[in-house]
Scaffold this active site. Structure first.
Site, PDB file in Angstrom:
ATOM      1  N   ASP A  70       0.811  -1.213   0.000  1.00  0.00           N
ATOM      2  CA  ASP A  70       0.000   0.000   0.000  1.00  0.00           C
ATOM      3  C   ASP A  70       0.849   1.270   0.000  1.00  0.00           C
ATOM      4  OD1 ASP A  70      -2.326  -1.420  -0.109  1.00  0.00           O
ATOM      5  OD2 ASP A  70      -2.868  -1.165   1.991  1.00  0.00           O
ATOM      6  N   GLY A  71       2.004   1.251   0.675  1.00  0.00           N
ATOM      7  CA  GLY A  71       2.869   2.431   0.679  1.00  0.00           C
ATOM      8  C   GLY A  71       3.353   2.777  -0.712  1.00  0.00           C
ATOM      9  N   ASN A 139      -4.208   8.692   1.909  1.00  0.00           N
ATOM     10  CA  ASN A 139      -4.686   8.004   3.108  1.00  0.00           C
ATOM     11  C   ASN A 139      -5.100   9.016   4.168  1.00  0.00           C
ATOM     12  OD1 ASN A 139      -4.810   5.281   2.661  1.00  0.00           O
ATOM     13  ND2 ASN A 139      -2.928   4.773   3.744  1.00  0.00           N
ATOM     14  N   ASP A 140      -4.124   9.787   4.662  1.00  0.00           N
ATOM     15  CA  ASP A 140      -4.439  10.667   5.780  1.00  0.00           C
ATOM     16  C   ASP A 140      -3.387  11.739   6.000  1.00  0.00           C
ATOM     17  OD1 ASP A 140      -2.326   9.207   7.184  1.00  0.00           O
ATOM     18  OD2 ASP A 140      -3.824   7.675   7.593  1.00  0.00           O
ATOM     19  N   ASP A 169      -2.989  11.883  21.464  1.00  0.00           N
ATOM     20  CA  ASP A 169      -1.648  11.643  20.941  1.00  0.00           C
ATOM     21  C   ASP A 169      -1.519  12.176  19.520  1.00  0.00           C
ATOM     22  OD1 ASP A 169      -0.851  10.478  23.276  1.00  0.00           O
ATOM     23  OD2 ASP A 169      -0.740   8.433  22.506  1.00  0.00           O
ATOM     24  N   ALA A 204      -5.857   7.939  20.829  1.00  0.00           N
ATOM     25  CA  ALA A 204      -5.663   7.890  22.285  1.00  0.00           C
ATOM     26  C   ALA A 204      -6.114   9.204  22.928  1.00  0.00           C
ATOM     27  CB  ALA A 204      -4.199   7.595  22.623  1.00  0.00           C
ATOM     28  N   GLN A 239       4.366   9.982   6.393  1.00  0.00           N
ATOM     29  CA  GLN A 239       5.676  10.606   6.233  1.00  0.00           C
ATOM     30  C   GLN A 239       5.683  11.991   6.880  1.00  0.00           C
ATOM     31  OE1 GLN A 239       8.242   8.813   4.711  1.00  0.00           O
ATOM     32  NE2 GLN A 239       6.667   7.215   4.753  1.00  0.00           N
TER      33      GLN A 239
END
Length: 287
Positions: A70-71, A139-140, A169, A204, A239
Site C-alpha cells: 500500500d505504501g 490516506n491521511d 496523541d 488515544a 511521512q
C-alpha cells in the site's frame, strides 16, 4: 494497436522484483510498448527499462504499475495525481487494501488494460500547504505529538468556526481510502471509497469528547494547534513533512477524483477489507 503506449514503474524501495520487471518488459516488447522507471528506482536492475525523471515518467506513461504494498501504491497515486494517470497495484508479499492483483495475474491484467477491458475507480485526496510546498495525501494527514513532549491539543474548525477541541496523541484526518489505515487503528469506522468526505479521528484521546467526525467534502476544515499544545509533527500518508507550533493552523481541502485506480472486477473493496482484517468468522455464533 492497444491503449497503452508506455508503462511507468513505481517500485518498492526494499523489495527485489527483477522477475516481475522482466515479466512486464517481455509483455511490452511484444507490443512495442515502452517501459519507464525513475533513475533512483531502476538503477539496480539489469533490465530493459528506460530511466527518466519522475515528471517525464508521468507525462509519457499512460499507465503506472505499482510493485509493492500500500505504501508503494500511495506513492504511485501521488506521482500520477497531476496527470490523472491510472494506477495498477500489483501486490508483492502481504495482501494490501489498494492492490488489485497478485504477481501471477500480471500478464493477463496488462492484456486486459491494453484491450480496454477494465474500469477506473477514482479516489479523493487531501491537500495541504506546508512552508515550501503543497502536498496531497491519499490516506491521511495527521497532527502528531513529538515523542517525549506533551500531547496534541488541537481545535477542529468547520466552516471557519471552532467546533471541538481534542487532547490526544494525534488527530488524524483521513480520506475514505485511508479509513482502514491510521484512523482505523484508532477506532475509526470503515468508509466506502465511493463516498467523498473527511474523517477526523483522535488517537488515544484524553478529552471528554472522544468520537470521530465525518464531514462533507464541501465543508471547510482547519486544524489549529492550541496555545497550550506542544509542537506537533505533520504527517502525510505516514511521512513527516513539517512541524507546527502553538497557534499554527492547517487548512485541509478535499481534491475529488484526485487519483484513478485500475479495477479489473476480480474482487470488491469489501472482499479485500474482509481478507485483510480477517473478518470472516470474526465473531462466534450465538448459542
Amino acid at each position: 494497436m492497444g491503449l497503452i503506449e508506455a508503462v511507468g514503474l513505481v517500485l518498492h524501495p526494499a523489495r527485489q522484483c527483477a522477475e516481475v520487471i522482466e515479466t512486464i518488459a517481455t509483455w511490452a516488447r511484444g507490443r512495442d510498448i515502452e517501459v519507464l522507471g525513475t533513475p533512483a528506482e531502476v538503477a539496480g536492475y539489469d533490465r530493459p527499462v528506460t530511466a527518466v525523471p519522475p515528471a517525464q515518467l508521468v507525462r509519457r506513461a499512460n499507465l503506472l504499475v505499482s510493485l509493492g504494498g500500500d505504501g508503494t501504491m500511495l506513492r504511485a497515486l501521488r506521482l500520477g495525481c497531476e496527470t490523472r494517470t491510472p494506477v495498477l497495484g500489483v501486490n508483492l508479499g502481504r495482501l494490501g487494501f489498494l492492490a488489485e492483483i497478485d504477481v501471477p495475474e500480471l500478464d493477463q491484467a496488462l492484456c486486459a488494460i491494453d484491450e480496454d477491458r477494465f474500469t477506473v475507480e477514482t479516489r479523493s485526496g487531501l491537500r495541504i500547504s506546508t512552508a515550501d510546498r503543497e502536498v496531497v495525501a491519499f490516506n491521511d494527514i495527521a497532527l502528531v505529538r513529538v515523542p517525549g513532549h506533551g500531547m496534541a491539543l488541537v481545535e477542529v474548525q468547520v466552516e471557519g468556526h471552532p467546533f471541538v477541541n481534542y487532547a490526544a496523541d494525534a488527530v488524524v484526518v483521513a480520506t475514505p481510502t485511508g479509513s482502514t489505515a491510521y484512523s482505523f487503528s484508532a477506532g475509526g469506522p470503515i468508509i466506502s471509497p465511493g463516498v467523498e468526505g473527511l474523517l477526523v479521528t483522535p488517537v488515544a484521546p484524553h478529552s471528554v469528547f472522544n468520537r470521530a467526525l465525518f464531514l462533507s467534502h464541501r465543508e471547510k476544515l482547519a486544524l489549529r494547534v492550541l496555545p497550550t499544545s506542544s509542537e506537533l509533527g505533520v504527517e502525510v500518508d505516514g511521512q513527516l513533512v513539517a512541524h507546527r507550533s502553538a497557534g499554527a493552523a492547517l487548512d485541509i481541502t478535499v481534491e475529488p477524483a484526485a487519483a484513478r485506480v485500475v479495477r479489473l472486477g476480480r474482487t470488491t473493496y469489501y472482499q479485500r477489507v474482509q481478507r485483510k482484517l480477517h473478518l470472516t468468522g470474526s465473531a462466534a455464533e450465538a448459542t
